[in-house]
Scaffold this active site. Structure first.
Site, short mmCIF file in Angstrom:
data_model
loop_
_atom_site.label_atom_id
_atom_site.label_comp_id
_atom_site.label_asym_id
_atom_site.label_seq_id
_atom_site.Cartn_x
_atom_site.Cartn_y
_atom_site.Cartn_z
NE ARG A 176 6.63 1.07 1.11
CZ ARG A 176 6.89 0.92 -0.18
NH1 ARG A 176 8.12 1.14 -0.63
NH2 ARG A 176 5.95 0.54 -1.03
CE LYS A 231 4.66 -3.76 1.24
NZ LYS A 231 3.47 -2.99 1.71
CG HIS A 251 2.93 4.72 5.84
ND1 HIS A 251 4.15 4.27 5.39
CD2 HIS A 251 2.02 4.35 4.89
CE1 HIS A 251 3.99 3.65 4.23
NE2 HIS A 251 2.71 3.69 3.90
NE ARG A 260 4.48 4.66 0.64
CZ ARG A 260 5.18 4.38 -0.46
NH1 ARG A 260 6.25 5.09 -0.76
NH2 ARG A 260 4.80 3.41 -1.27
CG HIS A 315 1.72 1.84 -4.80
ND1 HIS A 315 0.81 2.86 -4.67
CD2 HIS A 315 2.25 1.66 -3.56
CE1 HIS A 315 0.78 3.27 -3.42
NE2 HIS A 315 1.64 2.56 -2.73
CE1 TYR A 368 -2.29 7.51 -0.22
CE2 TYR A 368 -1.49 6.32 -2.14
CZ TYR A 368 -1.44 6.56 -0.78
OH TYR A 368 -0.56 5.89 0.01
#
Length: 311
Positions: free
Chosen positions: A137, A162, A236, A239, A262, A271
């Site tokens: 990120r 995050k 982004h 990524r 994640h 994805y």
């Protein structure tokens, strides 16, 4: 929440948020939400009623505020009423709207190659390579320090990203070579800082601070324009492209989940919907209809010579 009468309320809310370890960005967002509500009411939120909450949510809808921003604003208000004011009746009146599920915008391998080729400087190329080559990120890229690069184990350590989580990502030979080039060329105005604690990308104004994500975003968009990329891509998107291209090269989705950090596998699974290489490789049933039908062998031929009649 800008008048003197409600300053104590803001202070109490900040204390409540700090006690719950909410990050600075989240705190700022909650305060902005409450200021907006106070401006709508033209009085302190302490005096709010159920009807005020209802009218404010209708006001946000009527003024064209996006679903994402409406939910963000109401999350701040919910914290105010549920935690700071202990008005659970008002907190229950707040509702959130299901946000539309959009597929992430992905760049092709050719577009990534062009983007990196036209980078205006070595610094820009290294920054963008970290986004695509490691799936980082923007905030993770700018906050990298020397101590986070482990060339012996070929990993980059991401600390407290995050969700306040640590994780490791791979450090390829190509990425390591670029980082070493940059280390030799980077500005040397942080001699007073211990080597391991130095930012990889220090700010021009102060060596004690890294470059900003805004600066990084500007470098990305300049490179995208120079590369002739017409998609509405963002930083982004690097990524997103990292994850999608790994999927297309048969990397296990669980590994991609860990690399991206994640919490839920469902987040990574989206994805699968944009892995164009995998999707285009699937044979359509329409193509099968156009193929000539194969003749099925006769039963006798399948089992060998026909059975001889009895003598």
């Amino acid at each position: 929440m800008t008048t003197m009468a409600i300053t104590p309320l803001r202070q109490r809310m900040i204390e409540d948020m700090s006690a719950r370890k909410l990050c600075v960005g989240t705190q700022r967002g909650h305060i902005r939400s409450c200021k907006r509500f106070a401006a709508f009411l033209k009085r302190s939120p302490i005096t709010a009623s159920l009807e005020d909450i209802r009218r404010f949510q209708l006001h946000l809808a009527d003024t064209g505020v996006s679903i994402c921003n409406r939910n963000r604003i109401m999350t701040g208000l919910r914290f105010l009423f549920r935690v700071t004011l202990r008005r659970l009746d008002l907190a229950e009146e707040i509702y959130h709207i299901r946000e539309p599920q959009k597929l992430p915008l992905v760049m092709s391998a050719d577009e990534i190659k062009r983007l990196l080729a036209v980078a205006s400087s070595l610094k820009t190329r290294v920054l963008l390579s970290l986004g695509y080559g490691c799936g980082l990120r923007a905030r993770e890229i700018v906050r990298l320090k020397v101590k986070h690069i482990d060339s012996a184990q070929k990993i980059i350590r991401i600390e407290q990203s995050k969700g306040r989580k640590d994780r490791n990502v791979m450090l390829s030979d190509e990425m390591l070579g670029l980082l070493r080039q940059w280390w030799k060329a980077r500005p040397r105005h942080d001699a007073g800082i211990p080597p391991q604690e130095r930012w990889l990308f220090p700010s021009r104004k102060s060596a004690s601070k890294p470059i900003t994500t805004r600066h990084l975003n500007r470098l990305f968009h300049d490179a995208a324009d120079a590369a002739g990329i017409r998609k509405h891509v963002t930083l982004h998107s690097l990524r997103h492209s990292f994850a999608t291209h790994l999927l297309e090269h048969d990397t296990h989705i669980r590994k991609i989940q860990l690399l991206l950090g994640h919490e839920k596998l469902e987040t990574t699974a989206r994805y699968l919907h944009v892995a164009t290489g995998m999707i285009s490789a699937v044979e359509s049933p329409l193509d099968r209809l156009a193929q000539p039908k194969r003749k099925r062998p006769r039963k006798a031929e399948k089992n060998g010579n026909e059975a001889q009649p009895p003598a």
